[in-house]
Design a protein around this motif. Structure first.
Motif, PDB file in Angstrom:
ATOM      1  N   UNK A   1       0.916  -1.095  -0.017  1.00  0.00           N
ATOM      2  CA  UNK A   1      -0.150   0.108  -0.083  1.00  0.00           C
ATOM      3  C   UNK A   1       0.833   1.181   0.019  1.00  0.00           C
ATOM      4  N   UNK A   2       1.717   1.366   0.713  1.00  0.00           N
ATOM      5  CA  UNK A   2       2.916   2.387   0.796  1.00  0.00           C
ATOM      6  C   UNK A   2       3.301   2.693  -0.481  1.00  0.00           C
ATOM      7  N   UNK A   3       3.946   1.616  -1.252  1.00  0.00           N
ATOM      8  CA  UNK A   3       4.533   1.790  -2.658  1.00  0.00           C
ATOM      9  C   UNK A   3       3.343   2.218  -3.470  1.00  0.00           C
ATOM     10  N   UNK A   4       2.234   1.660  -3.336  1.00  0.00           N
ATOM     11  CA  UNK A   4       1.129   2.243  -4.472  1.00  0.00           C
ATOM     12  C   UNK A   4       0.816   3.955  -4.052  1.00  0.00           C
ATOM     13  N   UNK A   5       0.734   4.009  -2.620  1.00  0.00           N
ATOM     14  CA  UNK A   5       0.536   5.510  -2.396  1.00  0.00           C
ATOM     15  C   UNK A   5       1.682   6.407  -2.773  1.00  0.00           C
ATOM     16  N   UNK A   6       2.630   5.984  -2.637  1.00  0.00           N
ATOM     17  CA  UNK A   6       3.811   6.822  -3.052  1.00  0.00           C
ATOM     18  C   UNK A   6       3.816   7.358  -4.589  1.00  0.00           C
ATOM     19  N   UNK A   7       3.337   6.246  -5.178  1.00  0.00           N
ATOM     20  CA  UNK A   7       3.231   6.634  -6.829  1.00  0.00           C
ATOM     21  C   UNK A   7       2.100   7.486  -7.011  1.00  0.00           C
ATOM     22  N   UNK A   8       0.913   7.529  -6.271  1.00  0.00           N
ATOM     23  CA  UNK A   8      -0.037   8.310  -6.314  1.00  0.00           C
ATOM     24  C   UNK A   8       0.257   9.850  -6.059  1.00  0.00           C
TER      25      UNK A   8
ATOM     26  N   UNK B   1       3.651  11.592   3.776  1.00  0.00           N
ATOM     27  CA  UNK B   1       2.995  12.984   3.383  1.00  0.00           C
ATOM     28  C   UNK B   1       4.229  14.208   3.701  1.00  0.00           C
ATOM     29  N   UNK B   2       5.060  13.729   4.197  1.00  0.00           N
ATOM     30  CA  UNK B   2       6.166  14.657   4.187  1.00  0.00           C
ATOM     31  C   UNK B   2       7.356  14.407   3.347  1.00  0.00           C
ATOM     32  N   UNK B   3       7.308  13.491   2.592  1.00  0.00           N
ATOM     33  CA  UNK B   3       8.493  13.196   1.783  1.00  0.00           C
ATOM     34  C   UNK B   3       8.657  14.121   0.505  1.00  0.00           C
ATOM     35  N   UNK B   4       7.449  14.687   0.186  1.00  0.00           N
ATOM     36  CA  UNK B   4       7.485  15.230  -1.358  1.00  0.00           C
ATOM     37  C   UNK B   4       7.065  16.795  -1.057  1.00  0.00           C
ATOM     38  N   UNK B   5       8.018  17.780  -1.379  1.00  0.00           N
ATOM     39  CA  UNK B   5       7.877  19.130  -1.056  1.00  0.00           C
ATOM     40  C   UNK B   5       6.687  19.767  -0.942  1.00  0.00           C
TER      41      UNK B   5
ATOM     42  N   UNK C   1      -3.378   9.546  10.145  1.00  0.00           N
ATOM     43  CA  UNK C   1      -2.998   8.322  10.988  1.00  0.00           C
ATOM     44  C   UNK C   1      -1.825   7.625  10.417  1.00  0.00           C
ATOM     45  N   UNK C   2      -1.265   7.964   9.284  1.00  0.00           N
ATOM     46  CA  UNK C   2      -0.161   7.667   8.763  1.00  0.00           C
ATOM     47  C   UNK C   2       1.061   7.933   9.747  1.00  0.00           C
ATOM     48  N   UNK C   3       1.015   9.136  10.190  1.00  0.00           N
ATOM     49  CA  UNK C   3       2.266   9.621  11.372  1.00  0.00           C
ATOM     50  C   UNK C   3       2.064   8.777  12.580  1.00  0.00           C
TER      51      UNK C   3
ATOM     52  N   UNK D   1       3.446  18.414  -1.544  1.00  0.00           N
ATOM     53  CA  UNK D   1       2.605  17.642  -0.908  1.00  0.00           C
ATOM     54  C   UNK D   1       2.757  18.254   0.595  1.00  0.00           C
ATOM     55  N   UNK D   2       4.027  18.071   1.137  1.00  0.00           N
ATOM     56  CA  UNK D   2       4.151  18.466   2.642  1.00  0.00           C
ATOM     57  C   UNK D   2       3.650  19.904   2.908  1.00  0.00           C
ATOM     58  N   UNK D   3       3.961  20.627   2.047  1.00  0.00           N
ATOM     59  CA  UNK D   3       3.612  22.142   2.251  1.00  0.00           C
ATOM     60  C   UNK D   3       2.164  22.243   2.360  1.00  0.00           C
ATOM     61  N   UNK D   4       1.377  21.569   1.286  1.00  0.00           N
ATOM     62  CA  UNK D   4      -0.176  21.458   1.102  1.00  0.00           C
ATOM     63  C   UNK D   4      -0.519  20.695   2.583  1.00  0.00           C
ATOM     64  N   UNK D   5      -0.182  19.565   3.034  1.00  0.00           N
ATOM     65  CA  UNK D   5      -0.411  18.914   3.998  1.00  0.00           C
ATOM     66  C   UNK D   5      -0.467  19.568   5.653  1.00  0.00           C
ATOM     67  N   UNK D   6       0.766  20.391   5.598  1.00  0.00           N
ATOM     68  CA  UNK D   6       1.174  21.183   6.616  1.00  0.00           C
ATOM     69  C   UNK D   6      -0.208  22.164   6.830  1.00  0.00           C
TER      70      UNK D   6
END
Length: 213
Positions: free
Chosen positions: A132-139, A180-184, A171-173, A186-191
């Protein structure tokens, strides 16, 4: 604990809609009681009652609240459905959350957090989690491209589509996964999403709100 109930409460806070919260004890099967199933035929949480209507399915409830109380709080859906550019962008973003994010993040959350709490002795299946992590990372690579060009998924204004990610995403954290913090971008949006007052109001749980200032 209910992610779907938090999804609804989040929209209520954003739209400044006072509400009365009625806790349902899932462990005692209160969601399967005849009087409850009469309101929510699938025996799931949540449902809302408003203006003489009973509405269930959390995403549908969120859309209802955003439309019914369009003149107050944060605008969360396109105000002019004839504006095809904004409307189509919004609908695409809504489906992105539902089809490209939720299936993977909910699988991780179930394996790492929900099932260990509900099933005595349950051990997360790491192969399921990693898949699931691999698939989510691609998304999220696609999310990164989109959010590198605009502030939110449907454009430069926040919408239901963005907010609908929070309930499972946080819940991932807790599961020790920092994707969610691994892509710049996305991380800014998520924060920005996780720091919104509406979400912070739910961190310690859902409480009824009599009025908003």
């Amino acid at each position: 604990m209910s992610t779907c109930t938090k999804r609804v409460a989040l929209v209520l806070h954003e739209k400044k809609v006072p509400f009365v919260f009625h806790p349902i004890d899932l462990s005692k099967g209160e969601h399967k009681a005849p009087e409850y199933v009469a309101k929510q035929p699938f025996g799931q949480v949540p449902y809302v009652e408003d203006e003489g209507m009973t509405i269930f399915e959390s995403r549908a409830i969120g859309r209802y609240i955003a439309m019914q109380y369009a003149e107050q709080g944060t605008p969360l859906i396109p105000t002019n459905i004839r504006d095809m550019k904004k409307t189509v962008a919004f609908e695409i973003a809504m489906q992105m959350e539902n089809q490209e994010f939720d299936p993977y993040v909910s699988k991780i959350g179930m394996e790492k957090i929900i099932l260990p709490l509900k099933v005595p002795g349950f051990t997360p299946r790491e192969e399921v989690v990693q898949e699931a992590i691999v698939a989510l990372s691609a998304k999220l690579d696609v999310y990164e491209k989109i959010l590198s060009k605009q502030k939110y998924l449907a454009g430069d204004e926040i919408s239901l589509a963005d907010l609908n990610h929070l309930q499972w995403g946080v819940l991932l954290k807790y599961a020790g996964i920092d994707i969610m913090e691994s892509k710049p971008a996305v991380a800014k949006w998520w924060k920005e999403l996780t720091e919104r007052p509406s979400w912070q109001a739910l961190v310690k749980g859902i409480e009824s709100v009599e009025k908003y200032d």
